[in-house]
Design an enzyme around this catalytic site. Structure first.
Site, PDB file in Angstrom:
ATOM      1  CG  ASP A  35      42.171  32.209 -52.903  1.00 10.88           C
ATOM      2  OD1 ASP A  35      42.610  32.518 -51.900  1.00 10.88           O
ATOM      3  OD2 ASP A  35      41.249  32.341 -52.302  1.00 10.88           O
ATOM      4  CB  CYS A 259      51.880  34.668 -37.535  1.00 14.12           C
ATOM      5  SG  CYS A 259      51.612  34.533 -38.488  1.00 14.12           S
ATOM      6  CE  LYS A 262      48.193  30.711 -38.711  1.00 15.34           C
ATOM      7  NZ  LYS A 262      49.152  29.328 -38.519  1.00 15.34           N
TER       8      LYS A 262
HETATM    9  C1  UDX Z   1      55.205  37.902 -36.676  1.00 16.28           C
HETATM   10  C2  UDX Z   1      56.245  37.172 -37.046  1.00 16.28           C
HETATM   11  O1  UDX Z   1      57.127  38.617 -36.857  1.00 16.28           O
HETATM   12  C3  UDX Z   1      56.682  36.839 -38.632  1.00 16.28           C
HETATM   13  O2  UDX Z   1      58.000  36.531 -38.555  1.00 16.28           O
HETATM   14  C4  UDX Z   1      55.652  35.774 -38.726  1.00 16.28           C
HETATM   15  O3  UDX Z   1      55.523  35.355 -39.865  1.00 16.28           O
HETATM   16  C5  UDX Z   1      53.983  35.945 -38.594  1.00 16.28           C
HETATM   17  O4  UDX Z   1      54.160  37.153 -36.842  1.00 16.28           O
HETATM   18  P1  UDX Z   1      53.375  39.762 -37.172  1.00 16.28           P
HETATM   19  O5  UDX Z   1      52.158  39.329 -36.691  1.00 16.28           O
HETATM   20  O6  UDX Z   1      52.517  40.431 -38.671  1.00 16.28           O
HETATM   21  O7  UDX Z   1      54.481  38.876 -37.065  1.00 16.28           O
HETATM   22  O8  UDX Z   1      53.412  41.073 -36.557  1.00 16.28           O
HETATM   23  P2  UDX Z   1      54.603  41.085 -35.571  1.00 16.28           P
HETATM   24  O9  UDX Z   1      55.291  42.342 -35.416  1.00 16.28           O
HETATM   25  O10 UDX Z   1      55.697  40.022 -35.189  1.00 16.28           O
HETATM   26  O11 UDX Z   1      53.904  41.872 -34.137  1.00 16.28           O
HETATM   27  C6  UDX Z   1      53.056  40.940 -33.987  1.00 16.28           C
HETATM   28  C7  UDX Z   1      52.666  41.247 -32.623  1.00 16.28           C
HETATM   29  O12 UDX Z   1      53.371  41.090 -31.284  1.00 16.28           O
HETATM   30  C8  UDX Z   1      52.108  42.926 -32.589  1.00 16.28           C
HETATM   31  O13 UDX Z   1      50.900  42.830 -31.904  1.00 16.28           O
HETATM   32  C9  UDX Z   1      52.755  43.042 -31.684  1.00 16.28           C
HETATM   33  O14 UDX Z   1      51.914  44.770 -31.419  1.00 16.28           O
HETATM   34  C10 UDX Z   1      53.757  42.063 -30.753  1.00 16.28           C
HETATM   35  N1  UDX Z   1      54.949  42.950 -30.462  1.00 16.28           N
HETATM   36  C11 UDX Z   1      55.596  43.308 -31.059  1.00 16.28           C
HETATM   37  C12 UDX Z   1      54.546  43.475 -29.014  1.00 16.28           C
HETATM   38  O15 UDX Z   1      53.720  43.793 -28.188  1.00 16.28           O
HETATM   39  N2  UDX Z   1      56.179  44.007 -28.327  1.00 16.28           N
HETATM   40  C13 UDX Z   1      57.471  43.860 -29.233  1.00 16.28           C
HETATM   41  O16 UDX Z   1      58.234  44.147 -28.556  1.00 16.28           O
HETATM   42  C14 UDX Z   1      57.414  43.835 -30.613  1.00 16.28           C
END
Ligand code: UDX
Length: 446
Positions: A35, A259, A262
């Site tokens: 890093d 993720c 963005k």
């Molecule tokens: C996501 C993708 O799942 C992952 O594959 C990618 O590599 C990075 O982005 P992450 O952002 O860590 O991962 O979390 P995730 O569990 O996917 O949730 C994302 C957001 O969606 C959260 O704010 C969560 O609260 C929301 N969410 C998720 C909902 O509001 N409802 C759902 O049913 C699922």
């Protein structure tokens, strides 16, 4: 090197880089993680993890002998396989900022041995092609390039790495694809081999589809509120259809994180740069923005003007089991509440928002946060909040109102414990149960 396993270099000690490095070390590889931030590297060398991710600290400790952290480029480029796990944040235009990716590519020395650069960072479609040309132009044609996007969810990233649904390997040559696929053999997961552009698109499309499901169920929830249906029952009924599946149908106050926001904007921008207006994705993003703000309207429905009211925001991280605050709905909510003149008290078991939120009171316990509050809003579905509808909380609050932004609680239980309860898209919300009167019409219009 241990056995036949190739050593692995990792650029970037953020979420993806640390999980990737630690998991490959667990699989028996010697791993060097590099890093550019000396303080981050020093902390890791001293055994301090700079982020909250379940299981990661244990992996780092268990594989300490195979894992090295460094700021030195030389150490990482000696590995025959190098993963690029640097950040690609959005720019003002919405395009992904690839400056950290290009720093890696442009600083590769003239490697004598054959090596492979593996892109895990999320990048626009076409990046691989451009990097390939740049490597060739620098006399690095012997350095392979592979797109191997990550699908790690924060909070379950170690498990996601070790038990993936699938792996995507996009390469320019069979040999490079084979070498990267071989690294994952112990995981026994399906491997999708693709061309580089398609591998890049798989990542963006998978995220966009997940966002679409969430915005879809959130809109269904909003219609449920207006019509008297219950989104929890609806989601169950939809999800049992094997063509649809049960995942990502949890209605709430919208997505956040490092993720979705963005990558959604980056895909929208990528399409529009190519002359295509991605109408559906635009709507999906807009629905999410509006969903966060609906909480304010719901609070006003119960409390009237929010000026001078005290609101407890419970949970700050964008989702449970992480301390990540990037694009967290809590930040939008807190700012909107402050703008309305409300007093905001917050609690989160791990996320520290003191650098990003001004003017709110940070509390050490749920009970402290709800004391004297006119409403408690569940923003993040932390386990600690499952028992929120308690006698202790009810008597501590000025007004026993729970606005459940994640449908975490049982509405009947909360009401029988003496709370006014409102979730997202739940039939039993006070609004839905109102008789067909002028008042209901008025509230639906509001
Ligand atoms: C996501 C993708 O799942 C992952 O594959 C990618 O590599 C990075 O982005 P992450 O952002 O860590 O991962 O979390 P995730 O569990 O996917 O949730 C994302 C957001 O969606 C959260 O704010 C969560 O609260 C929301 N969410 C998720 C909902 O509001 N409802 C759902 O049913 C699922």
């Amino acid at each position: 090197m241990s056995g036949e396993k190739p050593a692995i270099g990792v650029f970037g000690a953020g979420w993806v880089g640390l999980v990737t490095g630690a998991c490959f070390a667990e699989l028996g590889h010697e791993v060097v993680v590099r890093d550019v931030l000396p303080e981050r590297v020093e902390a890791l060398q001293a055994g301090h993890l700079p982020l909250h991710e379940p299981g990661l600290a244990e992996l780092l400790e268990r594989n300490g002998e195979r894992l090295t952290f460094t700021t030195e480029l030389d150490e990482v480029v000696s590995a025959p396989i190098m993963f690029v796990c640097v950040g690609t944040p959005p720019t003002y235009s919405g395009d992904a900022d690839l400056s950290a990716v290009w720093t890696v590519v442009n600083h590769l020395p003239s490697l004598e041995e054959r090596a492979i650069l593996v892109m895990k960072s999320t990048v626009p479609v076409g990046t691989g092609e451009t990097v390939r040309s740049a490597l060739d132009a620098r006399g690095l044609a012997h350095v392979g390039y592979v797109s191997n996007p990550e699908f790690l969810s924060e909070g379950s990233a170690v498990r996601d790495f070790m038990s993936p649904d699938r792996l995507v390997v996009g390469a320019f040559t069979e040999a490079d694809a084979g070498a990267v696929a071989a690294l994952y053999e112990p995981l026994d997961a399906p491997i999708v081999r693709a061309d580089v552009a398609s591998a890049e698109m798989i990542k963006l499309a998978a995220n966009a589809f997940l966002m679409t499901r969430i915005s879809f169920i959130n809109e269904i929830a909003n219609v449920c509120e207006a019509t008297g249906a219950d989104v929890e029952q609806v989601a169950k009924g939809i999800g049992l259809d094997h063509r649809l599946g049960p995942h990502f149908l949890r209605a709430g106050i919208g997505w956040g994180g490092s993720c979705f926001p963005k990558d959604g904007v980056a895909l929208k921008q990528l399409a529009s740069n190519s002359g295509y207006h991605f109408q559906l994705l635009n709507a999906v993003i807009e629905v999410n923005e509006l969903q966060k703000r609906r909480v304010i309207g719901k609070l006003e429905k119960h409390l009237g003007k929010l000026r001078g009211k005290t609101i407890a925001l419970l949970g700050l991280a964008f989702k449970p089991n992480t301390d990540d605050l990037r694009e967290a709905p809590s930040l939008v909510l807190a700012s909107r509440l402050l703008a309305e003149g409300a007093e905001v008290r917050t609690w989160d078991p791990v996320a520290d928002a003191s650098n990003v939120l001004q003017g709110v009171t940070f509390c050490d316990s749920v009970l402290d946060a709800v004391t004297g509050a006119d409403a408690a809003v569940i923003v993040t579905e932390w386990d600690e909040l499952k028992t929120l509808a308690s006698e202790e909380v009810r008597t501590a609050m000025r007004r026993p109102l729970i606005l459940d932004g994640r449908n975490l609680l049982d509405p009947e239980q909360a009401r029988s414990a003496g709370f006014d309860y409102e979730g997202i898209g739940r039939a039993s919300s006070p609004l839905a149960s109102l008789p067909e009167t002028e008042e209901r019409e008025h509230q639906l219009e509001a």
